[in-house]
Structures are given as structure tokens and as C-alpha cells.
Scaffold this active site. Structure first.
Site, short mmCIF file in Angstrom:
data_model
loop_
_atom_site.label_atom_id
_atom_site.label_comp_id
_atom_site.label_asym_id
_atom_site.label_seq_id
_atom_site.Cartn_x
_atom_site.Cartn_y
_atom_site.Cartn_z
N ASP A 82 70.57 64.53 45.24
CA ASP A 82 70.64 63.24 45.94
C ASP A 82 71.50 62.28 45.12
O ASP A 82 71.41 62.22 43.89
CB ASP A 82 69.22 62.68 46.11
CG ASP A 82 69.16 61.57 47.14
OD1 ASP A 82 68.59 61.78 48.22
OD2 ASP A 82 69.72 60.48 46.87
N ILE A 83 72.31 61.51 45.83
CA ILE A 83 73.24 60.58 45.16
C ILE A 83 72.50 59.42 44.51
O ILE A 83 73.01 58.78 43.58
CB ILE A 83 74.30 60.08 46.18
CG1 ILE A 83 75.56 59.61 45.49
CG2 ILE A 83 73.74 58.99 47.08
CD1 ILE A 83 76.73 59.42 46.43
N ASN B 280 61.56 62.61 56.01
CA ASN B 280 61.33 61.37 56.74
C ASN B 280 61.86 61.53 58.16
O ASN B 280 62.94 62.11 58.36
CB ASN B 280 62.04 60.21 56.04
CG ASN B 280 61.50 59.97 54.64
OD1 ASN B 280 60.30 60.09 54.41
ND2 ASN B 280 62.38 59.66 53.70
N GLY C 90 61.25 55.98 57.73
CA GLY C 90 62.17 55.63 56.66
C GLY C 90 63.39 56.52 56.59
O GLY C 90 64.07 56.57 55.56
N GLN C 91 63.70 57.22 57.68
CA GLN C 91 64.88 58.10 57.69
C GLN C 91 66.14 57.26 57.78
O GLN C 91 66.28 56.44 58.69
CB GLN C 91 64.80 59.08 58.87
CG GLN C 91 65.93 60.09 58.88
CD GLN C 91 65.81 61.10 60.03
OE1 GLN C 91 64.94 60.96 60.90
NE2 GLN C 91 66.67 62.08 60.02
N HIS D 193 66.76 66.76 56.80
CA HIS D 193 66.83 67.11 55.38
C HIS D 193 65.44 67.06 54.77
O HIS D 193 64.60 66.24 55.16
CB HIS D 193 67.77 66.18 54.61
CG HIS D 193 67.50 64.72 54.80
ND1 HIS D 193 67.87 64.03 55.93
CD2 HIS D 193 66.88 63.81 54.00
CE1 HIS D 193 67.52 62.77 55.82
NE2 HIS D 193 66.89 62.60 54.66
N HIS E 224 63.57 66.45 51.16
CA HIS E 224 63.70 65.99 49.78
C HIS E 224 62.85 66.90 48.89
O HIS E 224 61.70 67.20 49.24
CB HIS E 224 63.16 64.57 49.62
CG HIS E 224 63.86 63.53 50.44
ND1 HIS E 224 64.79 62.66 49.91
CD2 HIS E 224 63.76 63.19 51.76
CE1 HIS E 224 65.22 61.84 50.85
NE2 HIS E 224 64.61 62.13 51.99
P1 5GP Z 1 66.34 59.57 54.07
O1 5GP Z 1 66.22 58.11 53.69
O2 5GP Z 1 67.11 59.72 55.37
O3 5GP Z 1 65.05 60.30 54.08
O4 5GP Z 1 67.17 60.25 52.93
C1 5GP Z 1 68.56 60.20 52.86
C2 5GP Z 1 68.93 60.51 51.43
O5 5GP Z 1 70.29 60.85 51.40
C3 5GP Z 1 68.73 59.34 50.47
O6 5GP Z 1 67.83 59.73 49.44
C4 5GP Z 1 70.13 59.04 49.96
O7 5GP Z 1 70.16 58.68 48.59
C5 5GP Z 1 70.85 60.36 50.21
N1 5GP Z 1 72.28 60.23 50.44
C6 5GP Z 1 72.89 59.37 51.31
N2 5GP Z 1 74.22 59.56 51.28
C7 5GP Z 1 74.45 60.56 50.39
C8 5GP Z 1 75.65 61.20 49.93
O8 5GP Z 1 76.77 60.89 50.34
N3 5GP Z 1 75.51 62.19 49.00
C9 5GP Z 1 74.28 62.55 48.53
N4 5GP Z 1 74.26 63.54 47.62
N5 5GP Z 1 73.14 61.97 48.94
C10 5GP Z 1 73.22 60.99 49.86
#
Ligand code: 5GP
Ligand code: ZN
Length: 111
Positions: A29-30, A84, A90-91, A97, A99
Site C-alpha cells: 500500500d502506498i 472495505n 470507507g472504500q 481489494h 488489505h
Molecule cells: P480503501 O480505502 O478503498 O479500502 O483502500 C484503498 C487503498 O489503496 C488505501 O489504503 C490507499 O493507500 C491505497 N492506494 C491508493 N492509491 C494507491 C496507489 O496508487 N498505489 C498503491 N500502492 N496504493 C494505493
């Protein structure tokens, strides 16, 4: 489709890859929320768990890969798998995906 995870799956946006097979990939994750924070995504676009619920073989495969990633990253002391769904969940990226969080003692709260 303008989807950041589809672009990562296509190699158009770089990622720190951990695992890849014909169906999915895992990368760091970034913006990590734990010492170790990986994401496991299908290569095919599904908006969320809710939209992929009719494909239990894919979902099972993704969970298996979560376990492989945990092993690869040395999370023998335990880890957490989270997905999520939607706005209230919180998506923020509308591409399914999981985590994989670990590398430290995680909060007992789920979120
Ligand atoms: P969500 O909030 O949808 O459950 O999780 C999305 C996740 O994707 C977040 O933890 C966010 O940091 C990660 N993310 C968003 N954009 C990028 C990206 O360009 N590269 C990577 N490696 N992670 C990303
Ligand atoms: Zn996508």
C-alpha cells in the site's frame, strides 16, 4: 475505465509487487496503516466484494493469496485481512481489494 488498480494491474502505474499470478496481484500500500500493509487485488475489475460475490472461486483464491502474502512478508505472529465496501465501509478505490495488515500488534478495534 479510469481505475487506478486496473492501471496497476496493467503495469501502467508502478507498484511494489509482492506476488502475481494469472488472476491477481499483491503489492505494498502506498500509504501504510501498519508496519506491513499489502493489498491483494484481482486483475479483472470488480467494484467491490459485493459485486464479486457471485464468484466464490475468485474470492477464495484472493483469500488464499492473502495467506501466501502473509507468509512471504513474515507475518507469522498474526495479521488482519480487511475489505472495505462502499461509502459507509470507507472504500476509497472502487476495485475489489483485500488489505493485509501486520508486522505489529494491531488495535483490538476493527477500524
Ligand atoms: P480503501 O480505502 O478503498 O479500502 O483502500 C484503498 C487503498 O489503496 C488505501 O489504503 C490507499 O493507500 C491505497 N492506494 C491508493 N492509491 C494507491 C496507489 O496508487 N498505489 C498503491 N500502492 N496504493 C494505493
Ligand atoms: Zn479496476
Amino acid at each position: 475505465m479510469d481505475c487506478i488498480f486496473c492501471k496497476i494491474a496493467a503495469g501502467e502505474i508502478p507498484s511494489k509487487l509482492i506476488y502475481e499470478d494469472e488472476l491477481c496481484l499483491a503489492f505494498h500500500d502506498i500509504s501504510p496503516m501498519a508496519k506491513v500493509h499489502a493489498l491483494v487485488i484481482p486483475k479483472a475489475h470488480h467494484d467491490s466484494l459485493q459485486k464479486a460475490a457471485d464468484d466464490p472461486a475468485l474470492l477464495g483464491h484472493l483469500l488464499r493469496v492473502c495467506a501466501i502474502v502473509a507468509e512471504t512478508l513474515g507475518l507469522a505472529d498474526g495479521y488482519r485481512v480487511v475489505t472495505n465496501v462502499g461509502e459507509n465501509g470507507g472504500q476509497t478505490v472502487a476495485h475489489l481489494h483485500f488489505h493485509v495488515l501486520g508486522g505489529e500488534k494491531l488495535s483490538e478495534k476493527l477500524a
